[in-house]
Design a protein around this motif. Structure first.
Motif, PDB file in Angstrom:
ATOM      1  N   MET A 239       0.831  -1.208   0.000  1.00  0.00           N
ATOM      2  CA  MET A 239       0.000   0.000   0.000  1.00  0.00           C
ATOM      3  C   MET A 239       0.868   1.262   0.000  1.00  0.00           C
ATOM      4  O   MET A 239       0.565   2.245  -0.690  1.00  0.00           O
ATOM      5  N   MET A 240       1.967   1.262   0.770  1.00  0.00           N
ATOM      6  CA  MET A 240       2.854   2.417   0.780  1.00  0.00           C
ATOM      7  C   MET A 240       3.471   2.637  -0.595  1.00  0.00           C
ATOM      8  O   MET A 240       3.689   3.775  -1.026  1.00  0.00           O
ATOM      9  N   PHE A 241       3.745   1.547  -1.304  1.00  0.00           N
ATOM     10  CA  PHE A 241       4.279   1.675  -2.662  1.00  0.00           C
ATOM     11  C   PHE A 241       3.253   2.359  -3.567  1.00  0.00           C
ATOM     12  O   PHE A 241       3.591   3.275  -4.332  1.00  0.00           O
ATOM     13  N   VAL A 242       1.995   1.945  -3.475  1.00  0.00           N
ATOM     14  CA  VAL A 242       0.937   2.554  -4.288  1.00  0.00           C
ATOM     15  C   VAL A 242       0.759   4.031  -3.928  1.00  0.00           C
ATOM     16  O   VAL A 242       0.636   4.897  -4.804  1.00  0.00           O
ATOM     17  N   LEU A 243       0.761   4.342  -2.617  1.00  0.00           N
ATOM     18  CA  LEU A 243       0.618   5.737  -2.194  1.00  0.00           C
ATOM     19  C   LEU A 243       1.773   6.584  -2.697  1.00  0.00           C
ATOM     20  O   LEU A 243       1.581   7.733  -3.111  1.00  0.00           O
ATOM     21  N   GLY A 244       2.984   6.024  -2.667  1.00  0.00           N
ATOM     22  CA  GLY A 244       4.141   6.756  -3.179  1.00  0.00           C
ATOM     23  C   GLY A 244       3.977   7.096  -4.649  1.00  0.00           C
ATOM     24  O   GLY A 244       4.287   8.220  -5.083  1.00  0.00           O
ATOM     25  N   VAL A 245       3.480   6.141  -5.424  1.00  0.00           N
ATOM     26  CA  VAL A 245       3.265   6.388  -6.850  1.00  0.00           C
ATOM     27  C   VAL A 245       2.212   7.478  -7.064  1.00  0.00           C
ATOM     28  O   VAL A 245       2.372   8.368  -7.916  1.00  0.00           O
ATOM     29  N   ILE A 246       1.130   7.443  -6.276  1.00  0.00           N
ATOM     30  CA  ILE A 246       0.075   8.466  -6.407  1.00  0.00           C
ATOM     31  C   ILE A 246       0.630   9.853  -6.086  1.00  0.00           C
ATOM     32  O   ILE A 246       0.392  10.827  -6.817  1.00  0.00           O
ATOM     33  N   TYR A 247       1.383   9.957  -4.979  1.00  0.00           N
ATOM     34  CA  TYR A 247       1.959  11.262  -4.625  1.00  0.00           C
ATOM     35  C   TYR A 247       2.933  11.740  -5.701  1.00  0.00           C
ATOM     36  O   TYR A 247       2.975  12.934  -6.039  1.00  0.00           O
ATOM     37  N   ILE A 248       3.733  10.831  -6.243  1.00  0.00           N
ATOM     38  CA  ILE A 248       4.684  11.228  -7.284  1.00  0.00           C
ATOM     39  C   ILE A 248       3.947  11.744  -8.512  1.00  0.00           C
ATOM     40  O   ILE A 248       4.323  12.773  -9.097  1.00  0.00           O
ATOM     41  N   LEU A 249       2.874  11.061  -8.926  1.00  0.00           N
ATOM     42  CA  LEU A 249       2.126  11.494 -10.103  1.00  0.00           C
ATOM     43  C   LEU A 249       1.501  12.868  -9.894  1.00  0.00           C
ATOM     44  O   LEU A 249       1.553  13.733 -10.787  1.00  0.00           O
ATOM     45  N   ASN A 251       2.395  15.280  -7.665  1.00  0.00           N
ATOM     46  CA  ASN A 251       3.406  16.324  -7.542  1.00  0.00           C
ATOM     47  C   ASN A 251       4.150  16.552  -8.851  1.00  0.00           C
ATOM     48  O   ASN A 251       4.549  17.677  -9.168  1.00  0.00           O
ATOM     49  N   TYR A 252       4.325  15.487  -9.636  1.00  0.00           N
ATOM     50  CA  TYR A 252       4.970  15.654 -10.946  1.00  0.00           C
ATOM     51  C   TYR A 252       4.079  16.508 -11.854  1.00  0.00           C
ATOM     52  O   TYR A 252       4.574  17.360 -12.605  1.00  0.00           O
ATOM     53  N   GLU A 259       6.412  24.473 -14.719  1.00  0.00           N
ATOM     54  CA  GLU A 259       7.280  24.682 -15.881  1.00  0.00           C
ATOM     55  C   GLU A 259       6.513  25.292 -17.047  1.00  0.00           C
ATOM     56  O   GLU A 259       7.033  26.154 -17.765  1.00  0.00           O
ATOM     57  N   PHE A 260       5.263  24.839 -17.236  1.00  0.00           N
ATOM     58  CA  PHE A 260       4.441  25.376 -18.323  1.00  0.00           C
ATOM     59  C   PHE A 260       4.180  26.868 -18.120  1.00  0.00           C
ATOM     60  O   PHE A 260       4.305  27.679 -19.044  1.00  0.00           O
TER      61      PHE A 260
END
Length: 289
Positions: A239-249, A251-252, A259-260
């Motif tokens: 679950m922490m792995f999934v949450l990390g991916v969501i936060y990265i997406l 914030n990215y 930048e835009f």
């Protein structure tokens, strides 16, 4: 090759040294990743049974509710912090000494206090004083901590933007009969906000990430929701792995938005300068069109 202002362009030996350090760094990173993978594999963390609950609709519905809580707290904090940040920036640059002192003290104090500490103090007061419903106390405490810190940061960003403007902008405002406060509010402030907009948008990333601190005051944001799901299914690592991916997406996406906006502002600046060169007096590109 364009020469850098801060340091000389590296020579052949320096480039070889940089290449070797890069290769060593990549190898160390890969070794570290392999050790992490090996450790997790030995613990059986890649077993399909641990990942299967993450494919159910119930889990993602709960995560979506947590994500809504995160975005809700972030949106409220961003709006209030933005308004207060502008007001405190104007106050810090005011010619009224008491107002300038009060705003300076506020900014210096709350910029230095950790966000988590302000959330805990706010939650302690709200939950014991009865000022708000118990169900809303975690949200109010989370937003209060975020607003107090980020409004101070926004005020400093705007103030630095005003200080970076050429003195001619202020002198031009005074020369047409505007008072210093009017010049600051009507001439300098809009330009400073435009110039510092990329930095202000980047602060949104900080606000969004700091909503995870609401976990400590029992606010049901994405991290708290995910941890509850992971505990129930005994797959907290997954679950922490999934949450990390969501936060990265998320914030990215905000970083790309910054930048835009920065690229659009640079292009508009070039367009305005071009209008000024080819057409004589400075004319905004949009107005000319």
């Amino acid at each position: 090759m364009s020469a850098s202002v801060l340091f000389d362009a590296p020579g052949p030996k320096a480039r070889r040294r940089h290449m070797m350090l890069t290769v060593v760094g990549v190898l160390l990173f890969l070794v570290g990743m392999f050790l992490v993978y090996k450790r997790l594999d030995d613990k059986g963390q890649f077993a399909p049974a641990l990942w299967k609950p993450l494919t159910t609709g119930t889990v993602w519905q709960s995560l979506l509710e947590g994500l809504v809580g995160t975005l809700k707290a972030a949106a409220i904090a961003i709006v209030i912090a933005g308004v207060l940040g502008v007001l405190f920036a104007l106050g810090r640059m005011s010619e009224i000494a008491p107002l300038r002192w009060i705003c300076s003290v506020f900014v210096e104090i709350f910029r230095a206090v950790p966000v988590l500490l302000m959330m805990l103090f706010s939650y302690g007061y709200l939950s014991t004083s009865g000022a708000v419903d118990d169900e809303l106390a975690p949200l109010y405490a989370t937003v209060t901590g975020l607003v107090l810190y980020n409004s101070s940061v926004v005020a400093e960003v705007i103030r630095s933007g005003v200080n970076q403007l050429p003195n001619g902008q202020r002198e031009a405002g005074l020369s047409i009969g505007l008072r210093p406060s009017q010049t600051l509010r009507m001439v300098q402030l809009p330009q400073a906000i435009t110039a510092m907009l990329p930095a202000l948008i980047s602060q949104l990333v900080v606000v969004l990430k700091d909503t995870a601190l609401g976990y400590n005051v029992l606010y049901s944001e994405l991290l708290r929701t995910g941890q509850g799901i992971g505990s129930n299914n005994a797959n907290i690592v997954q679950m922490m792995f999934v949450l990390g991916v969501i936060y990265i997406l998320i914030n990215y996406s905000l970083s790309k938005l910054a930048e835009f906006v920065e690229r659009r502002l640079k292009n508009r600046g070039r367009g305005s300068r071009k209008q000024q060169v080819t057409g004589g007096p400075a004319v905004a590109a949009d107005a000319a069109a």
